[in-house]
Design a protein around this motif. Structure first.
Motif, short mmCIF file in Angstrom:
data_model
loop_
_atom_site.label_atom_id
_atom_site.label_comp_id
_atom_site.label_asym_id
_atom_site.label_seq_id
_atom_site.Cartn_x
_atom_site.Cartn_y
_atom_site.Cartn_z
N PRO A 1 0.84 -1.20 0.00
CA PRO A 1 0.00 0.00 0.00
C PRO A 1 0.87 1.25 0.00
O PRO A 1 2.02 1.23 0.45
CB PRO A 1 -0.80 -0.13 1.30
N ASP A 2 0.32 2.36 -0.48
CA ASP A 2 1.08 3.61 -0.53
C ASP A 2 1.37 4.16 0.87
O ASP A 2 2.44 4.71 1.11
CB ASP A 2 0.31 4.67 -1.32
N CYS A 3 0.40 4.04 1.77
CA CYS A 3 0.54 4.59 3.12
C CYS A 3 0.31 3.48 4.14
O CYS A 3 -0.76 3.42 4.79
CB CYS A 3 -0.46 5.72 3.35
N PRO A 4 1.28 2.59 4.32
CA PRO A 4 1.09 1.48 5.25
C PRO A 4 0.92 1.93 6.69
O PRO A 4 0.46 1.16 7.54
CB PRO A 4 2.37 0.65 5.09
N GLU A 5 1.26 3.19 6.98
CA GLU A 5 1.16 3.71 8.34
C GLU A 5 -0.26 4.13 8.72
O GLU A 5 -0.52 4.44 9.88
CB GLU A 5 2.10 4.91 8.52
N LEU A 6 -1.19 4.11 7.76
CA LEU A 6 -2.55 4.55 8.02
C LEU A 6 -3.54 3.39 7.89
O LEU A 6 -3.42 2.57 6.98
CB LEU A 6 -2.98 5.66 7.06
N GLY A 7 -4.50 3.34 8.78
CA GLY A 7 -5.57 2.35 8.70
C GLY A 7 -6.92 3.01 8.91
O GLY A 7 -7.01 4.20 9.22
#
Length: 373
Positions: A15-21
């Motif tokens: 994913p582009d932003c693995p830090e966000l869920g």
């Protein structure tokens, strides 16, 4: 053909932003199929993980996680959370094995204490730290392919348990934690921790320290435990009545269920909680407040200090992005944007992309329960 745990972790596009869920089907829903559209949008805008809470209605964790695994390509998938005793340990182990292999290693099993009062009504025992820890040990034994023989412990008495699946499955365990004891337990035994919505930044920093200290004292690498902050995120593009439900309604629902723990964690005034609980209109309402009529929500808003609701991300998309950055500054590894659907999060994620440091998050895996690939 046998698919071992190693095969299941072959991976795929990141994913582009693995830090966000985000939380799938946040709050109440009568239509679980809406999750499929949420997953499509989430992957389009680059969100890293979907978290699935469990309610005893239309939100069964196993069914939703299966749907998420089947319809996604990049998203990590985590239950956050199910309880350790609403399924037999072998059933839970089987569920997680299936989801782990179905998702090719993107799944993490999340466990939490749940609500004591609800379990009293259901005729189930209350969940203790000892039961959580014993359950974690049982699950990991089964996932290694080993047998559980003549077990007598806090999770129950089991003469013989063994999966029929072959292979070793490295399935991470998330622990949903609010109070000090659960944070300490998570640091000792979990692979990742999901904190609680409406933590102040100071509370978040203390929670991170508690988890990392407990991990170190247990002989673990403190950085190996991935810590997820949960940030209520409701930007100004969302209609006012819906913002009221997602913020005031959500916080009030938590205050209904376990307000004492949340108030104590944040150092808030317990007298405010007492006045809220004793309010005639609050007492007259049955059911979760986040499903209450707008008129009641407006009244409840007048009972809650601005300070309590400020433990969230509101205002413009740029202001929300700044609040996301605050979570990392307080020590979190990742952030769940809670309360909004991926469609509602489009402007916030776009604003976050303008200020994020890609190098900081490049090594984060898609699986929300892992800190390293």
């Amino acid at each position: 053909m046998n698919t071992s745990g190693a095969d299941a972790e072959a991976g795929g596009p990141a994913p582009d932003c693995p830090e966000l869920g985000f939380y799938g089907l946040a709050g109440h829903t009568d239509d679980p199929r809406a999750l499929l559209d949420e997953i499509t949008v989430a992957e389009e805008i680059g969100l890293g993980s979907v978290f699935l809470s469990e309610r005893f209605d239309t939100k069964d964790a196993a069914a939703l996680a299966g749907a998420a695994a089947a319809t996604s390509r990049t998203l990590g998938i985590g239950t956050a959370a199910t309880n350790p005793h609403t399924r037999h340990p072998l059933v839970t182990a089987t569920m997680a094995t299936t989801l782990h292999r179905l998702s090719r290693g993107r799944y993490a099993l999340g466990l939490g204490r749940g609500f004591d009062v609800l379990f009293d009504l259901m005729g189930l025992p209350r969940v203790t730290s000892a039961r959580l820890e014993d359950t974690v040990d049982l699950l990991r034994t089964l996932w290694r392919g080993d047998a559980v023989v003549d077990h007598h412990g806090p999770a129950g008495d089991f003469p013989y348990l063994r999966r029929t699946a072959e292979g070793v499955d490295r399935i991470p365990i998330l622990m949903v934690a609010l109070g000090e004891r659960t944070l300490d337990l998570a640091g000792r035994v979990a692979d990742a921790v999901v904190l609680h919505t409406f933590f102040t930044d100071d509370t978040l920093a203390r929670a991170v320290k508690t988890v990392r200290d407990a991990a170190e004292q247990a002989g673990r690498d403190p950085q190996s435990v991935r810590i997820w902050s949960v940030l209520a995120t409701v930007d100004e593009s969302i209609p006012e009545d819906l913002r009221l439900r997602k913020l005031t309604g959500r916080l009030a629902t938590y205050l209904q269920g376990y307000g004492d723990v949340l108030v104590r964690a944040n150092g808030w005034d317990p007298q405010v909680l007492h006045r809220f609980r004793e309010d005639a209109e609050v007492r007259a309402h049955s059911g979760p407040i986040d499903a209450a009529p707008t008129e009641l929500l407006v009244h409840i808003r007048s009972l809650l200090p601005d300070e309590w609701l400020a433990a969230s991300a509101t205002g413009s998309a740029a202001q929300c992005a700044t609040r996301i950055a605050d979570q990392f500054d307080a020590g979190a590894d990742s952030v769940i944007l809670h309360g909004a659907t991926p469609s509602e999060l489009v402007p916030v994620v776009a604003a976050w992309r303008t200020i994020r440091d890609p190098a900081r998050f490049v090594s984060l895996p898609a699986n929300p329960g892992r800190s390293t690939p």
